[in-house]
Enzyme design. Structure first.
Site, PDB file in Angstrom:
ATOM      1  N   GLU A 121      13.754   5.607   4.702  1.00 55.14           N
ATOM      2  CA  GLU A 121      13.672   4.655   3.590  1.00 55.14           C
ATOM      3  C   GLU A 121      13.822   5.417   2.266  1.00 55.14           C
ATOM      4  O   GLU A 121      13.199   6.466   2.102  1.00 55.14           O
ATOM      5  CB  GLU A 121      12.337   3.914   3.569  1.00 55.14           C
ATOM      6  N   GLY A 261       3.653   9.342   0.490  1.00 52.50           N
ATOM      7  CA  GLY A 261       2.401   9.347   1.245  1.00 52.50           C
ATOM      8  C   GLY A 261       2.639   9.246   2.730  1.00 52.50           C
ATOM      9  O   GLY A 261       2.113  10.024   3.522  1.00 52.50           O
ATOM     10  N   ALA A 262       3.452   8.270   3.131  1.00 56.81           N
ATOM     11  CA  ALA A 262       3.656   8.030   4.546  1.00 56.81           C
ATOM     12  C   ALA A 262       4.801   7.043   4.723  1.00 56.81           C
ATOM     13  O   ALA A 262       5.292   6.484   3.747  1.00 56.81           O
ATOM     14  CB  ALA A 262       2.396   7.451   5.170  1.00 56.81           C
ATOM     15  N   MET A 263       5.203   6.826   5.987  1.00 54.33           N
ATOM     16  CA  MET A 263       6.321   5.923   6.251  1.00 54.33           C
ATOM     17  C   MET A 263       6.074   5.134   7.531  1.00 54.33           C
ATOM     18  O   MET A 263       5.685   5.694   8.550  1.00 54.33           O
ATOM     19  CB  MET A 263       7.616   6.753   6.338  1.00 54.33           C
ATOM     20  N   GLU A 298       0.305   1.474   6.436  1.00 51.16           N
ATOM     21  CA  GLU A 298       1.488   1.694   7.281  1.00 51.16           C
ATOM     22  C   GLU A 298       1.388   0.866   8.562  1.00 51.16           C
ATOM     23  O   GLU A 298       2.380   0.319   9.035  1.00 51.16           O
ATOM     24  CB  GLU A 298       1.676   3.178   7.611  1.00 51.16           C
ATOM     25  N   HIS A 301       2.333  -2.732   7.914  1.00 46.37           N
ATOM     26  CA  HIS A 301       3.781  -2.936   7.770  1.00 46.37           C
ATOM     27  C   HIS A 301       4.424  -3.383   9.082  1.00 46.37           C
ATOM     28  O   HIS A 301       5.513  -3.940   9.070  1.00 46.37           O
ATOM     29  CB  HIS A 301       4.459  -1.630   7.336  1.00 46.37           C
TER      30      HIS A 301
HETATM   31  N1  B3K Z   1       7.610   2.262   2.668  1.00 45.99           N
HETATM   32  C1  B3K Z   1       7.284   3.597   2.251  1.00 45.99           C
HETATM   33  C2  B3K Z   1       7.661   3.875   0.837  1.00 45.99           C
HETATM   34  C3  B3K Z   1       9.090   4.257   0.794  1.00 45.99           C
HETATM   35  C4  B3K Z   1       9.626   4.567  -0.573  1.00 45.99           C
HETATM   36  C5  B3K Z   1      11.009   5.085  -0.403  1.00 45.99           C
HETATM   37  N2  B3K Z   1      11.631   5.495  -1.624  1.00 45.99           N
HETATM   38  C6  B3K Z   1       5.861   3.917   2.527  1.00 45.99           C
HETATM   39  C7  B3K Z   1       4.878   2.927   2.094  1.00 45.99           C
HETATM   40  O1  B3K Z   1       5.146   1.867   1.585  1.00 45.99           O
HETATM   41  O2  B3K Z   1       3.723   3.244   2.290  1.00 45.99           O
HETATM   42 ZN    ZN Z   2       4.342   0.225   1.998  1.00 42.26          ZN
END
Ligand code: B3K
Ligand code: ZN
Length: 878
Positions: A121, A261-263, A298, A301
């Site tokens: 991402e 932070g994380a994905m 996370e 999500h």
């Molecule tokens: N979805 C990712 C953030 C990504 C940003 C990319 N440029 C992690 C999060 O929302 O915690």
């Molecule tokens: Zn997020």
């Protein structure tokens, strides 16, 4: 680079149904073979198919098994275009060669501490293979990974493990199948020497899910809190939203080199180690709380982001605003709702003023810089929260249920979310959608009037949205304002009815007393009149911060002191204190600028004292209530931001409070010392928070008694929360500062996460000329420009220092300018985050403006500048 706008959204001409990937991981390079089942959107029509690709070496390309001729495709540095692919379903096979070992951008496939990992991402997948790298392309994936078995014993990807075995030459392989369609930004791969902490979670419908948290072997003992957080999050999502996990395996991998932070990759979340690893000795309460929140985030999500995803990147708030809201609610339910709300609103305010967000130690260490990942999602979370405020918990849940019923498996828009909330509740949301399109924080002014004869109390609102670049004329917004009225004893008055625009709304029909009502403001100017108000009330307006606005009221200092002492809405109780403090700070700033002597209002000191010594209050609430607004917040209220004046005033008030309340602060410290083992629970954290804020105040004083106290707290500390707080307090003591900083480093030099705290603390120091010290630290053996956490600590920390970063000789700006250029060559994302420290340069005086502008121009004139840095720097300059 050209900007892409929302209105330009075009459906893709081709969809991808299935994607089979094969990775052959090597020491020199990696080969990626993809086999994609492609369907044209309209059968029988052929359009060019444009695939994204960056830093890839194309090895071969076939359609339906036949190699493509040179003239049938076109390759440039960013795209592979198939000029006229078949007009019915076909198979596309592409082999690329990539160089993860050389990838310092930490996007796509890269190496971190010897292990392979991915970050896709938003647009990292195009650095792995040629693909339509956009979130509305959703496909089912399989992934085969081959690698040397001794170097990479663990090979992970999304979904279920369906095959594994040994190969010739000391290699082995695994095959993964993800049964859910997903956009490529959720793809993930990890390979390396890792071990796992294993646990299980049984979902409420009886699915047994294996949970694994992967780290290098020596870090495994530090993953207990992360596992606890994960299980708590899984249970919470079932309880609150009825959402269950949908696979038999959930993996989390911690890596030390990570841009954010994380994905939330499907079933294979990848985390910055900072947000996984914790032990009482090495992590603070703020770290523990951040881990809980981000592990939750996370995980959540999986439904809000993965099962229902974004149609395009203009819809980012669809998943981020909603998921930040969900993690905030989760953390509230796990701890104190009021304190969490206060922390989140403070962050929102800090992030609205990003470059000086970390303007004091308390603020900074309360919100580790790494959660800068979320700064632009906090506003989105506030928008989601307004739906809940307007609909109530049940109505909000109905809207969520309808959202999943309608959109599971789809890539959708914020408008779809809005429609689900509206339709599930037959709600009238007026022009609520403006919250998604109209930028800028609305300023709402309110004037109050009590009519003793008619026993009515009126609130007159007027709203204004300040112009922002590209949007000069603004429409009035739909703003929910929660209101309660306090009687002279400080109790909530029952509200019977309100008169508005010729209509009477009665609250008494339910038979229950109403103490808070949500007024719906939709016009530029509007009046609400409460009836049957027997005495002049003190109004509590915008309870719980019911809308992300800036409120300006005609409340007097004594009204505010009254609210601070009595409001049943604890958020507004805190806010009353903050409003008072902001007023006080601004007036002292004016005095300072006119060279007047600074004098602290005794009423304010009394107000703080009564909060500090009120044993009926929650201790963490006290800690928040006696923390002064940050330098950034105050500068934001000035016509010309003056960092020196604001810093001097804040320092003055802290010292003054500390000396006048010294005895109370000493008693508070003594009564709240830790005894026994570290526990991560609200009561213990609250106690530590209160003791440590008291210590921070005391640290601003001089004298042998104070020095001795701080040194004792430092050496007797049994956990990092207490030890680091003592160090932060000691940092204010020139006589012992250096020695203890050196001692701290010696103790913790083998723990990179602790060493980062040490970097940050020194970076933010307000000792004059600190830029030289920061330059020295760049050459410290423990520093590495390639590791984002270290950059965020040292360079990010420095940019949060009001006096040194904004130093009038320009040394701070010059330092950052030169560093950004250097960093951009290594990691454009991290460099662009650092350059954003310049973004509000126009808020300062002319000297600072021209110094900052010079640096921005220097950055922009650099050859080979990345798009990331170009975008931020050029927008700032515009
Ligand atoms: N979805 C990712 C953030 C990504 C940003 C990319 N440029 C992690 C999060 O929302 O915690
Ligand atoms: Zn997020």
């Amino acid at each position: 680079p050209k900007e892409i706008f929302l209105k330009d959204y075009k459906q893709p001409d081709y969809y991808f149904d299935t994607v089979d990937l094969k990775f052959s991981l090597g020491e020199e390079s990696t080969f990626v073979a993809s086999k994609i089942a492609v369907s044209p959107r309209v059968e029988g029509q052929s359009f060019p198919l444009v695939l994204n690709g960056q830093d890839l070496k194309l090895q071969s390309i076939k359609i339906n098994g036949n190699p493509l001729k040179e003239e049938d495709f076109h390759l440039d540095s960013r795209h592979l275009t198939l000029k006229s692919p078949p007009s019915s379903k076909f198979t596309l096979e592409i082999v690329t060669e990539i160089y993860p070992q050389k990838n310092t951008s930490l996007e796509g496939l890269y190496k971190s501490s010897g292990n392979f990992c991915t970050q896709c991402e938003a647009e990292g997948f195009r650095k792995i293979t040629f693909y339509q790298d956009r979130p509305d392309i959703m496909a089912k994936y399989t992934c085969r990974i081959e690698a040397d078995k001794s170097l990479y014993p663990v090979l992970l990807s999304n979904g279920n493990l369906i095959e594994q075995g040994d190969l010739e030459g000391g290699k082995h392989f695994t095959v993964w199948e993800d049964p859910f369609k997903k956009p490529c930004y959720l793809f993930a791969l990890v390979a390396g020497q890792l071990e796992s902490r294993d646990d299980t979670f049984t979902t409420r419908s009886g699915r047994n899910v294996s949970l694994r948290i992967w780290t290098p072997a020596q870090d495994l003992p530090k993953t207990a809190h992360a596992m606890y957080s994960l299980k708590a999050a899984m249970k919470w999502d079932e309880d609150v939203f009825g959402l269950e996990y949908d696979l038999d395996l959930f993996n989390i991998v911690a890596v030390p080199d990570f841009n954010m932070g994380a994905m939330e990759n499907k079933s294979l979340n990848i985390f910055n180690s900072k947000l996984v690893l914790a032990s009482p000795e090495t992590a603070t309460d703020a770290d523990y709380a951040a881990i809980l929140g981000v592990i939750g985030h996370e995980y959540f999500h999986n439904w809000t982001g993965n099962r229902v995803t974004c149609r395009d990147w203009f819809q980012l708030s669809l998943k981020e605003g909603l998921t930040v809201f969900r993690d905030q609610e989760f953390s509230s339910d796990m701890g104190s709702r009021t304190v969490k709300r206060i922390a989140d609103v403070s962050k929102l305010r800090m992030y609205q003023y990003p470059q000086v967000s970390k303007s004091s130690f308390e603020e900074y260490f309360d919100s580790p810089s790494i959660d800068l990942i979320h700064y632009f999602h906090y506003q989105g979370a506030e928008v989601v929260r307004m739906y809940k405020t307007l609909l109530g918990s049940q109505g909000f849940r109905k809207g969520m249920d309808l959202y999943f019923k309608r959109h599971d498996g789809q890539a959708v828009t914020c408008e779809d979310f809005f429609a689900a909330m509206r339709d599930a509740n037959n709600a009238d949301f007026a022009n609520f959608l403006l919250w998604y399109s109209q930028a800028g924080t609305p300023v709402v002014k309110v004037t109050t009037n009590y009519n003793a004869e008619s026993h009515t109390f009126s609130l007159k609102f007027s709203q204004e949205v300040p112009p922002t670049p590209g949007q000069s004329a603004k429409e009035p917004m739909f703003i929910p304002v929660a209101v309660g009225l306090l009687d002279s004893s400080g109790k909530d008055m029952p509200l019977s009815s309100v008169y508005h625009e010729g209509k009477l709304e009665s609250f008494t029909s339910s038979g229950q007393n109403v103490h808070t009502t949500v007024l719906r403001i939709t016009k530029k100017e509007e009046e609400f009149v409460f009836n049957d108000i027997s005495e002049k009330p003190t109004p509590s307006i915008l309870r719980g911060f019911s809308a992300p606005i800036r409120l300006e009221s005609d409340l007097t200092d004594s009204d505010l002191l009254f609210l601070l002492a009595h409001d049943s809405d604890e958020f507004n109780r805190w806010e009353a204190g903050q409003v008072l403090a902001r007023k006080l700070m601004l007036s002292l700033v004016a005095d300072f600028q006119q060279n007047k002597a600074l004098v602290l209002n005794p009423q304010f000191v009394q107000g703080i004292k009564s909060i500090l010594t009120d044993s009926s209050l929650d201790k963490e609430f006290i800690a928040k209530a006696i923390t002064l607004p940050g330098v950034g917040e105050i500068m934001d209220m000035m016509t010309v931001a003056d960092p020196d004046a604001v810093h001097a005033v804040r320092t003055f008030i802290r010292k003054q409070l500390a000396s006048e309340l010294k005895e109370d602060l000493l008693i508070t410290t003594k009564n709240n010392r830790s005894s026994g083992a570290y526990e991560f629970d609200h009561n213990n954290m609250a106690r530590r928070a209160l003791k440590n804020i008291a210590l921070a105040y005391l640290g601003s004083l001089e004298g042998p008694e104070i020095t001795e106290l701080l040194l004792n707290e430092y050496s007797n500390a049994t956990n990092m929360t207490d030890q680091f707080s003592a160090l932060v307090a000691i940092d204010q003591q020139p006589a012992i500062r250096e020695e203890i900083l050196a001692d701290f480093y010696n103790k913790w030099q083998d723990d990179f996460l602790v060493v980062n705290k040490w970097f940050a603390l020194q970076a933010m120091s307000d000792v004059p000329g600190n830029v030289e010290n920061v330059k020295k630290l760049l050459n410290h053996t423990a520093f590495d420009l390639r590791n984002p956490n270290k950059v965020y600590s040292l360079i990010g920390g420095f940019c949060g220092s009001p006096v040194n970063f904004h130093c009038k000789d320009g040394s701070g700006y010059k330092f950052l300018g030169e560093l950004v250029v250097q960093l951009d060559k290594i990691n454009p994302q991290v460099a662009s985050r650092m350059v954003s420290a310049f973004s509000r340069w126009k808020r300062y005086d002319e000297t600072r403006q021209s110094l900052a502008k010079e640096q921005l121009e220097m950055i922009l004139s650099t050859e080979g500048l990345s798009e990331n840095v170009f975008e931020i720097a050029s927008k700032s300059l515009a």
